[in-house]
Scaffold this active site. Structure first.
Site, PDB file in Angstrom:
ATOM      1  N   ASP A 247       0.843  -1.195   0.000  1.00  0.00           N
ATOM      2  CA  ASP A 247       0.000   0.000   0.000  1.00  0.00           C
ATOM      3  C   ASP A 247       0.880   1.247   0.000  1.00  0.00           C
ATOM      4  OD1 ASP A 247      -1.876   1.978   0.414  1.00  0.00           O
ATOM      5  OD2 ASP A 247      -2.622   1.199   2.310  1.00  0.00           O
ATOM      6  N   GLU A 273      -1.951  -1.015  -3.480  1.00  0.00           N
ATOM      7  CA  GLU A 273      -3.081  -0.183  -3.076  1.00  0.00           C
ATOM      8  C   GLU A 273      -2.733   1.297  -3.208  1.00  0.00           C
ATOM      9  OE1 GLU A 273      -5.559   0.472   1.081  1.00  0.00           O
ATOM     10  OE2 GLU A 273      -4.797  -1.518   0.569  1.00  0.00           O
ATOM     11  N   ASP A 325     -15.463   2.573   1.583  1.00  0.00           N
ATOM     12  CA  ASP A 325     -15.210   3.151   2.897  1.00  0.00           C
ATOM     13  C   ASP A 325     -16.524   3.707   3.435  1.00  0.00           C
ATOM     14  OD1 ASP A 325     -14.577   5.578   4.722  1.00  0.00           O
ATOM     15  OD2 ASP A 325     -12.642   4.571   4.605  1.00  0.00           O
ATOM     16  N   HIS A 352     -11.820  -0.823   2.902  1.00  0.00           N
ATOM     17  CA  HIS A 352     -10.839  -0.132   3.737  1.00  0.00           C
ATOM     18  C   HIS A 352     -11.424   0.005   5.145  1.00  0.00           C
ATOM     19  CE1 HIS A 352      -9.499   3.869   5.464  1.00  0.00           C
ATOM     20  NE2 HIS A 352      -8.376   3.190   5.399  1.00  0.00           N
TER      21      HIS A 352
END
Length: 443
Positions: A247, A273, A325, A352
């Site tokens: 990420d 990510e 999210d 997430h």
């Protein structure tokens, strides 16, 4: 009972996670996990709790935005809102003056999420069900009525959404029973924050492996040679059979992302990510195309503004993993739209979580996704971060590296009042003590 909303209160709650580098990554080096924490007060005494997640500074701006939206809720009953939830969502995001601040993005949209999270929490509490169960028990037509299809009907119409939900009803009870027995697969980010020492990484990986974790995410992007060293260390710790993701938290330009990830390909990451700007749809498409021969997918979405951007990311084949999210998009309503679009494009959803309270709320959406939409666990998992759960009245339960379905009514958004009082900024006991300490240092 009517559950008429009499008042909306909002508080600025911050936790000093930066002190121990929890949450640190290549772009956010000193996050203080925080929340604009909303409470809906009703005429019958029942309350609805919601929040949106922030990193400390600026939470006061979201608080102001929540206060600006509050008059659109006060005086309305829960029944008025949920009987046409899609219409109310559009009302909230279409105020003739406030929509200029977005529309449907940025601070005003995060405030929308906080307010609507509280409405969903209130609804689930009124029905005596955890949010995931409220959704699972809904008729498909009622689910569709919660979604604003404006701007996405070129990809998903109401009729298509209804057909997808009706089709997925087959085997729904068995999948619900499966989740209650086994839980939903999770991966951990807690072992490899960028600010952690090698000793911390090793100890945390050892502990996680002992606890049954098989999926690990590593923060990268600050220094290539250090990333190579850290990824090698993690891969050696977890072995070749376990899954690694990386990420970058938006650190790179497009060409830089392709080069950098190419240098990390030997460690076999499942995905990279947020390799570049979350707004760069064509950039994500270029990265996805370049990394496909390496077997590395692109994951993004935690800072994707709205359903329209997700629509375009899916249309452009710009991501192989959708990361919704619960506080960036407009609460459950908009996430439902993205779940259905992702299913139509056959792209797995891996939400997430990360910050304070996100694990608590996102578990509800992944359960609904599996039971009532995707009916598939292939390449699906939900992030887990082992921080700050002790501040919630209904903290997540992890067993065998899986989220176990919550049982308490609501959306798992309620914080302990003692925690709120201690961490409310700037007057909470913890922040007063920190201010006094800093004052002494500077004398």
């Amino acid at each position: 009972m009517l559950h008429k909303i009499l008042d909306v209160t909002v508080r600025d709650v911050r936790f000093p996670t930066s002190l121990e580098q929890h949450g640190s990554d290549a772009m956010h080096t000193d996050p203080d996990y925080s929340a604009a924490y909303v409470i809906l007060h009703t005429d019958c005494g029942l309350k609805g709790f919601g929040f949106t997640f922030t990193l400390g500074k600026g939470t006061e701006i979201v608080v102001c935005a929540v206060k600006a939206l509050a008059p659109l809720l006060v005086g309305k009953t829960l029944q008025e809102i949920v009987s046409d939830f899609g219409g109310f969502y559009r009302l909230l995001t279409s105020d003739g003056q406030m929509r200029w601040l977005g529309p449907e993005k940025g601070v005003i949209h995060m405030a929308t999420a906080a307010v609507l999270n509280a409405v969903w929490d209130l609804w689930a509490r009124a029905e005596g069900k955890p949010l995931w169960k409220l959704l699972v028990d809904m008729d498909p037509r009622q689910i569709v009525s919660c979604i604003d299809f404006r701007y996405i009907m070129d990809v998903l119409t109401e009729e298509e959404a209804l057909a997808l939900l009706v089709k997925a009803r087959e085997g729904r009870r068995q999948r619900e029973d499966q989740m209650l027995r086994e839980g939903y697969p999770a991966y951990t980010t807690s072992c490899a924050w960028l600010g952690y020492t090698d000793q911390q990484l090793k100890q945390l990986c050892t502990d996680a492996l002992w606890s049954g974790w098989t999926r690990f995410k590593v923060k990268v992007g600050a220094d290539l040679q250090d990333d190579i060293r850290r990824c090698r260390l993690i891969r050696e710790m977890i072995g070749p059979e376990n899954i690694m993701m990386i990420d970058a938290n938006q650190r790179w330009d497009v060409a830089e992302a392709i080069r950098w990830v190419g240098n990390l390909a030997e460690f076999k990451p499942l995905w990279i990510e947020e390799p570049t700007s979350p707004d760069d749809i064509l950039g994500h498409a270029a990265i996805s195309k370049a990394l496909a021969p390496l077997g590395i997918g692109v994951a993004t979405g935690e800072q994707c503004h709205n359903r329209v951007m997700f629509k375009q990311l899916l249309q452009a084949s710009a991501l192989q993993f959708v990361q919704i999210d619960g506080c960036r998009l407009g609460s459950v309503n908009e996430n439902l739209a993205v779940l259905l679009m992702a299913h139509k494009f056959q792209v797995p959803v891996c939400p997430h979580t990360g910050g304070v309270g996100l694990c608590e709320i996102m578990q509800h959406l992944i359960l609904f996704d599996y039971i009532c939409v995707s009916a598939d666990l292939s390449n699906r998992m939900c992030e887990f971060v082992d921080h700050l759960h002790e501040h919630f009245t209904s903290p997540v339960v992890i067993q065998n590296a899986c989220y176990m379905p919550p049982k308490d009514p609501g959306y798992s958004c309620e914080m302990l009042e003692s925690s709120v009082k201690t961490h409310e900024f700037p007057e909470g006991e913890m922040w007063k003590a920190a201010h006094e300490e800093m004052s002494l240092i500077h004398k």
